[in-house]
Enzyme design. Structure first.
Site, PDB file in Angstrom:
ATOM      1  N   HIS A 139       0.220  -0.799   0.226  1.00  7.44           N
ATOM      2  CA  HIS A 139       0.386  -0.253  -0.189  1.00  7.44           C
ATOM      3  C   HIS A 139       0.716   1.599  -0.299  1.00  7.44           C
ATOM      4  O   HIS A 139       0.896   2.410  -1.202  1.00  7.44           O
ATOM      5  CB  HIS A 139      -1.133   0.061   1.312  1.00  7.44           C
ATOM      6  CG  HIS A 139      -1.817   1.519   1.234  1.00  7.44           C
ATOM      7  ND1 HIS A 139      -2.586   2.103   0.716  1.00  7.44           N
ATOM      8  CD2 HIS A 139      -1.628   2.232   2.026  1.00  7.44           C
ATOM      9  CE1 HIS A 139      -2.923   2.720   0.901  1.00  7.44           C
ATOM     10  NE2 HIS A 139      -2.642   3.194   1.835  1.00  7.44           N
ATOM     11  N   LYS A 259      -8.843  12.121   8.061  1.00  8.06           N
ATOM     12  CA  LYS A 259      -9.008  10.761   8.901  1.00  8.06           C
ATOM     13  C   LYS A 259     -10.410  10.791   9.756  1.00  8.06           C
ATOM     14  O   LYS A 259     -10.220   9.206  10.503  1.00  8.06           O
ATOM     15  CB  LYS A 259      -7.543  10.219   9.224  1.00  8.06           C
ATOM     16  CG  LYS A 259      -6.523  10.185   8.084  1.00  8.06           C
ATOM     17  CD  LYS A 259      -7.224   9.343   7.296  1.00  8.06           C
ATOM     18  CE  LYS A 259      -6.175   8.632   6.361  1.00  8.06           C
ATOM     19  NZ  LYS A 259      -5.988   7.227   6.258  1.00  8.06           N
TER      20      LYS A 259
END
Length: 437
Positions: A139, A259
């Site tokens: 990732h 986030k």
């Protein structure tokens, strides 16, 4: 370190009929959660097949040492029980296992089984602190290549587990809707005014949640060889991300509003003992990668610190639901894609003296593997929106639209062991609220 015992025997059957062959909750699992039935008060339970066992109700039938542990479940959370350590969780597991496999006790226990579909699940713990790591190296490479094609990984990545402190107050249990966040976005031209409005690049992140059990005192780090004893269990974690907000705000201090608006966890905590058959060796690092510093290295952890757990992400759009179409799978990948083990994450978190507490949550970070089909976020799948994903019904997605439901699942599957799962981690995206001046 959890070890394999009689509770993992593949030949053992529960008298709870639906537990036989259940993909998530056979008697070899017995995950912990908080549930309520018919509008009642949340209470501790264990998933078994398509039922939930009310632990408080069966306490008189448990051995005294196991029953006493339920007195630790106060304030509608499992924090104190997790903090009692792996030995306590094993005692409770053994007691419940005996109840659910002894046909002589079936008639007394059966009235305290509730159909899971009729129950409401609650957050299993009160999360005091939440740290999200970045342990999925593929990732990190996929994202890094979009911004730094010639240097996707920064020099520290292979030496130190990277993480940031997230917002614990916005962590919610599976099933609660996600409200599209609003915030500032990067100006269309350098030097221009930032845009403001609902995030247009809303994304999911396929992660696992690591729950801290026994804590440590401030100033007293957890040695790597003891770190696994401080891990109570795991759940699934979806770390929702607003990529356009993130692109504008993340420098120089990292994630903030992009986030902290919502994170979703699955409601069941699969304990360390349940996961014992699925431990595996940590994959070897590529040739030339540095060996971790001594405080992060333990031979036993390298041999048993990874997990044979498979994770999947499915998308169910509004059009799919209206048409009666099933969700479509977006990705499927292994938890062993972690560059660092769970024990290494915990040991590093405490090495500066940070005190971890029962119920603290450590996110693994997005766990994509090397193959395209394992990519754990739309940011990777669509390559930042450059290549929209074509869905079977003709729709496309670069990022999530209102009404989209993301469903994450995970399961341990290994030769010689009974498959166990984590249940579902799901949520539907709802429109952003109107923001006045």
């Amino acid at each position: 370190m959890p070890t394999i015992d009689f509770t993992h025997d593949p030949a053992t059957r529960s008298w709870v009929e639906s537990a036989q062959g259940h993909p998530d909750f056979p008697v070899q699992n017995l995950p912990l959660g908080m549930f309520s039935s018919h509008g009642g008060k949340p209470c501790p339970g264990i998933a078994i097949g398509d039922k939930i066992l009310d632990l408080r109700a069966v306490a008189p039938l448990l051995p005294a040492d196991a029953a006493a542990l339920l007195d630790l479940v106060t304030d509608d959370t499992l924090n104190a029980l997790l903090g009692a350590g792996e030995g306590a969780l094993r005692t409770l597991r053994h007691g419940v296992f005996a109840l659910l496999t002894d046909t002589a006790q079936a008639e007394e226990v059966r009235p305290h089984l509730h159909a899971a579909v009729d129950c409401t699940m609650h957050m299993p713990v009160a999360v005091g602190d939440y740290t999200d790591f970045y342990s999925g190296i593929h990732h990190a490479l996929n994202i890094g290549k979009q911004f730094r094609p010639d240097n996707p990984l920064l020099p520290n990545y292979k030496h130190v587990p990277i993480g940031y402190h997230g917002r614990s107050s916005s962590i919610r249990v599976s099933g609660e809707d996600v409200i599209r966040p609003v915030g500032q976005q990067k100006p269309e031209q350098d030097g221009g005014e930032p845009r403001f409005g609902p995030a247009a690049r809303l994304d999911y992140e396929m992660e696992m949640a690591i729950w801290v059990g026994k804590g440590n005192a401030l100033g007293h780090p957890v040695p790597i060889g003891e770190a696994s004893q401080h891990i109570a269990g795991m759940s699934i974690l979806n770390d929702w991300s607003a990529r356009d907000l993130q692109a504008w705000e993340y420098q120089p201090l990292g994630p903030f509003l992009a986030k902290n608006f919502h994170s979703t966890v699955s409601p069941w905590i699969v304990t360390g003992d349940a996961l014992a058959p699925f431990r595996m060796a940590q994959p070897d690092r590529p040739a030339g990668d540095p060996k971790p510093l001594p405080y992060l290295w333990d031979d036993e952890d390298q041999q048993t610190g990874a997990f044979a757990i498979t994770m999947e992400v499915h998308l169910h759009t509004t059009r799919m639901r209206d048409a009666g179409d099933p969700p479509v799978r977006l990705s499927k990948g292994p938890m062993s894609a972690m560059y660092w083990t769970a024990a290494q994450l915990l040991a590093h978190h405490s090495v500066n003296g940070c005190n971890l507490r029962p119920g603290d949550l450590l996110g693994t970070g997005t766990l994509s593997d090397a193959e395209d089909a394992t990519r754990g976020s739309l940011m990777e799948i669509s390559e930042g929106g450059k290549h929209p994903l074509a869905l079977p019904n003709g729709e496309t997605r670069s990022f999530l639209k209102d009404g989209d439901e993301i469903i994450m699942t995970a399961y341990g599957d290994k030769a010689g062991a009974v498959r166990i799962g984590f249940g579902a981690c799901r949520a539907i995206v709802r429109p952003a609220p109107a923001i006045g001046k």
